[in-house]
Design a protein around this motif. Sequence first.
Motif, PDB file in Angstrom:
ATOM      1  N   TRP A 184      52.300  12.498  27.109  1.00  0.00           N
ATOM      2  CA  TRP A 184      51.562  11.376  27.676  1.00  0.00           C
ATOM      3  C   TRP A 184      51.176  11.683  29.122  1.00  0.00           C
ATOM      4  N   ASP A 185      50.418  10.800  29.727  1.00  0.00           N
ATOM      5  CA  ASP A 185      49.867  10.979  31.070  1.00  0.00           C
ATOM      6  C   ASP A 185      50.956  10.733  32.127  1.00  0.00           C
ATOM      7  N   THR A 186      51.735  11.774  32.411  1.00  0.00           N
ATOM      8  CA  THR A 186      52.844  11.627  33.354  1.00  0.00           C
ATOM      9  C   THR A 186      52.366  11.500  34.798  1.00  0.00           C
ATOM     10  N   LYS A 187      51.121  11.909  35.067  1.00  0.00           N
ATOM     11  CA  LYS A 187      50.585  11.771  36.427  1.00  0.00           C
ATOM     12  C   LYS A 187      50.496  10.293  36.811  1.00  0.00           C
ATOM     13  N   ASN A 188      50.007   9.474  35.901  1.00  0.00           N
ATOM     14  CA  ASN A 188      49.854   8.047  36.172  1.00  0.00           C
ATOM     15  C   ASN A 188      51.012   7.202  35.659  1.00  0.00           C
ATOM     16  N   LEU A 189      51.857   7.802  34.800  1.00  0.00           N
ATOM     17  CA  LEU A 189      52.974   7.068  34.209  1.00  0.00           C
ATOM     18  C   LEU A 189      54.277   7.861  34.372  1.00  0.00           C
ATOM     19  N   PRO A 190      54.652   8.140  35.620  1.00  0.00           N
ATOM     20  CA  PRO A 190      55.865   8.921  35.890  1.00  0.00           C
ATOM     21  C   PRO A 190      57.113   8.033  35.862  1.00  0.00           C
ATOM     22  N   PRO A 191      58.303   8.635  35.969  1.00  0.00           N
ATOM     23  CA  PRO A 191      59.536   7.844  35.972  1.00  0.00           C
ATOM     24  C   PRO A 191      59.566   6.761  37.042  1.00  0.00           C
ATOM     25  N   ALA A 192      59.045   7.044  38.218  1.00  0.00           N
ATOM     26  CA  ALA A 192      59.078   6.053  39.296  1.00  0.00           C
ATOM     27  C   ALA A 192      58.296   4.803  38.930  1.00  0.00           C
ATOM     28  N   GLN A 193      57.202   4.960  38.198  1.00  0.00           N
ATOM     29  CA  GLN A 193      56.404   3.804  37.805  1.00  0.00           C
ATOM     30  C   GLN A 193      57.073   3.003  36.690  1.00  0.00           C
ATOM     31  N   VAL A 194      57.856   3.685  35.861  1.00  0.00           N
ATOM     32  CA  VAL A 194      58.646   2.963  34.855  1.00  0.00           C
ATOM     33  C   VAL A 194      59.642   2.046  35.560  1.00  0.00           C
ATOM     34  N   SER A 195      60.352   2.584  36.535  1.00  0.00           N
ATOM     35  CA  SER A 195      61.322   1.780  37.282  1.00  0.00           C
ATOM     36  C   SER A 195      60.642   0.635  38.015  1.00  0.00           C
ATOM     37  N   TYR A 196      59.476   0.910  38.593  1.00  0.00           N
ATOM     38  CA  TYR A 196      58.764  -0.106  39.368  1.00  0.00           C
ATOM     39  C   TYR A 196      58.332  -1.283  38.497  1.00  0.00           C
ATOM     40  N   ILE A 197      57.711  -0.985  37.347  1.00  0.00           N
ATOM     41  CA  ILE A 197      57.180  -2.070  36.514  1.00  0.00           C
ATOM     42  C   ILE A 197      58.306  -2.909  35.922  1.00  0.00           C
ATOM     43  N   LYS A 198      59.440  -2.286  35.617  1.00  0.00           N
ATOM     44  CA  LYS A 198      60.570  -3.033  35.068  1.00  0.00           C
ATOM     45  C   LYS A 198      61.222  -3.905  36.142  1.00  0.00           C
ATOM     46  N   LYS A 199      61.226  -3.422  37.370  1.00  0.00           N
ATOM     47  CA  LYS A 199      61.787  -4.220  38.467  1.00  0.00           C
ATOM     48  C   LYS A 199      60.858  -5.378  38.812  1.00  0.00           C
ATOM     49  N   LYS A 200      59.557  -5.125  38.793  1.00  0.00           N
ATOM     50  CA  LYS A 200      58.584  -6.165  39.138  1.00  0.00           C
ATOM     51  C   LYS A 200      58.508  -7.237  38.065  1.00  0.00           C
ATOM     52  N   HIS A 201      58.661  -6.825  36.807  1.00  0.00           N
ATOM     53  CA  HIS A 201      58.565  -7.758  35.683  1.00  0.00           C
ATOM     54  C   HIS A 201      59.850  -7.653  34.844  1.00  0.00           C
ATOM     55  N   PRO A 202      60.812  -8.536  35.049  1.00  0.00           N
ATOM     56  CA  PRO A 202      62.083  -8.460  34.316  1.00  0.00           C
ATOM     57  C   PRO A 202      61.936  -8.587  32.799  1.00  0.00           C
ATOM     58  N   ASN A 203      60.798  -9.092  32.331  1.00  0.00           N
ATOM     59  CA  ASN A 203      60.588  -9.227  30.884  1.00  0.00           C
ATOM     60  C   ASN A 203      59.973  -7.981  30.255  1.00  0.00           C
ATOM     61  N   VAL A 204      59.836  -6.906  31.040  1.00  0.00           N
ATOM     62  CA  VAL A 204      59.229  -5.669  30.535  1.00  0.00           C
ATOM     63  C   VAL A 204      60.304  -4.663  30.136  1.00  0.00           C
ATOM     64  N   ARG A 205      60.088  -4.053  28.970  1.00  0.00           N
ATOM     65  CA  ARG A 205      60.839  -2.871  28.555  1.00  0.00           C
ATOM     66  C   ARG A 205      59.838  -1.732  28.355  1.00  0.00           C
ATOM     67  N   VAL A 206      60.320  -0.516  28.460  1.00  0.00           N
ATOM     68  CA  VAL A 206      59.456   0.642  28.239  1.00  0.00           C
ATOM     69  C   VAL A 206      60.144   1.583  27.263  1.00  0.00           C
ATOM     70  N   GLY A 207      59.418   1.969  26.228  1.00  0.00           N
ATOM     71  CA  GLY A 207      59.943   2.916  25.260  1.00  0.00           C
ATOM     72  C   GLY A 207      59.000   4.096  25.107  1.00  0.00           C
ATOM     73  N   LEU A 208      59.355   4.999  24.222  1.00  0.00           N
ATOM     74  CA  LEU A 208      58.456   6.111  23.914  1.00  0.00           C
ATOM     75  C   LEU A 208      58.222   6.158  22.413  1.00  0.00           C
ATOM     76  N   SER A 209      57.073   6.679  22.032  1.00  0.00           N
ATOM     77  CA  SER A 209      56.755   6.864  20.618  1.00  0.00           C
ATOM     78  C   SER A 209      56.772   8.350  20.303  1.00  0.00           C
ATOM     79  N   ILE A 210      57.284   8.697  19.139  1.00  0.00           N
ATOM     80  CA  ILE A 210      57.342  10.105  18.753  1.00  0.00           C
ATOM     81  C   ILE A 210      56.437  10.356  17.548  1.00  0.00           C
ATOM     82  N   GLY A 211      55.849  11.538  17.526  1.00  0.00           N
ATOM     83  CA  GLY A 211      55.002  11.930  16.398  1.00  0.00           C
ATOM     84  C   GLY A 211      53.538  11.870  16.748  1.00  0.00           C
ATOM     85  N   GLY A 212      52.892  10.769  16.375  1.00  0.00           N
ATOM     86  CA  GLY A 212      51.465  10.634  16.633  1.00  0.00           C
ATOM     87  C   GLY A 212      50.621  11.337  15.588  1.00  0.00           C
ATOM     88  N   ASP A 213      49.332  11.176  15.718  1.00  0.00           N
ATOM     89  CA  ASP A 213      48.398  11.730  14.742  1.00  0.00           C
ATOM     90  C   ASP A 213      48.122  13.212  14.957  1.00  0.00           C
TER      91      ASP A 213
END
Length: 299
Positions: free
Chosen positions: A79-108
Amino acid sequence: MGLLLIIIFIFFTIFISPTKPENLKLFREYIGAEFTNVKFTDVPINPNLQFDFILSFAIDYTTSTSSPTPTNGKFNIFWDTKNLPPAQVSYIKKKHPNVRVGLSIGGDSIFNNLAYFQPKSIHSWVSNAVSSLTHIIKQFALDGIDIDYEHFKGDPDTFAECIGRLISILKRKGVVKFASIAPFDDPDVQNHYISLWKKYGHVIDYVNYQFYAYDNSTTIPEFIGYFEKQRKNYKGGKILTSFISDGSKGLAPTKGFFSACEILKKRKQLFGIFVWCADESKSSGFRYEKQGQTLLTTL
């Protein structure tokens, strides 16, 4: 004795019972697969529901753009780690307590090649998958896993055992809190996922059924029929409805998707909605994401 019971009840209510009811309505959005520079913060998030971002994808293939090859469960990030790095995962979860972030495996696909589920053995694939995915999940502080294999060089029983054991181990070790699957209406796909569901449905929390894989001539009654069929295929599962951002397939938002959701809402069968994908919705300002979340929060 009566006074004692009253005291116990008050203590339980204040100190033991949860202070906030569980958020039962779910909105999910796949993100990062198409590299359109979309960020978590671009996406509107209604605070009155459970919101899951699903990073797409982690794939057990090498990262060679010219000749990607299967790795027997050793997952890499695509996935696009430039725009969706670990720091942004932490940020969005802290800003929005109702947010979870997961990953999907496989794909087309991967670099215009089909991405296959292709284990050498159940034991070796599970061992490699647990190790490699645990590393990625901890690196990004993720909450869950989604299974989106769409092409197979392994029989349904092997798929069921590999994926079922993977989810079970990740949950037992506390690496993930939730798991989902993303099947669609294809005989081979359904054979694999229904086999998984029959053996390991108890460890799968949500069914992200790809209703947008149906033809774009789908009508509202047909959509409701498809939904009922999948409720039988994945009996007892939390089936989410879904649409694709550009409306090119399935029942589009402009052709009655939300009307179908309203019907399911009245039947108390609408658990949640998911979207493929934020990368495509960015150009239109996420108008249908806003509409879908509003619909869910007015249930």
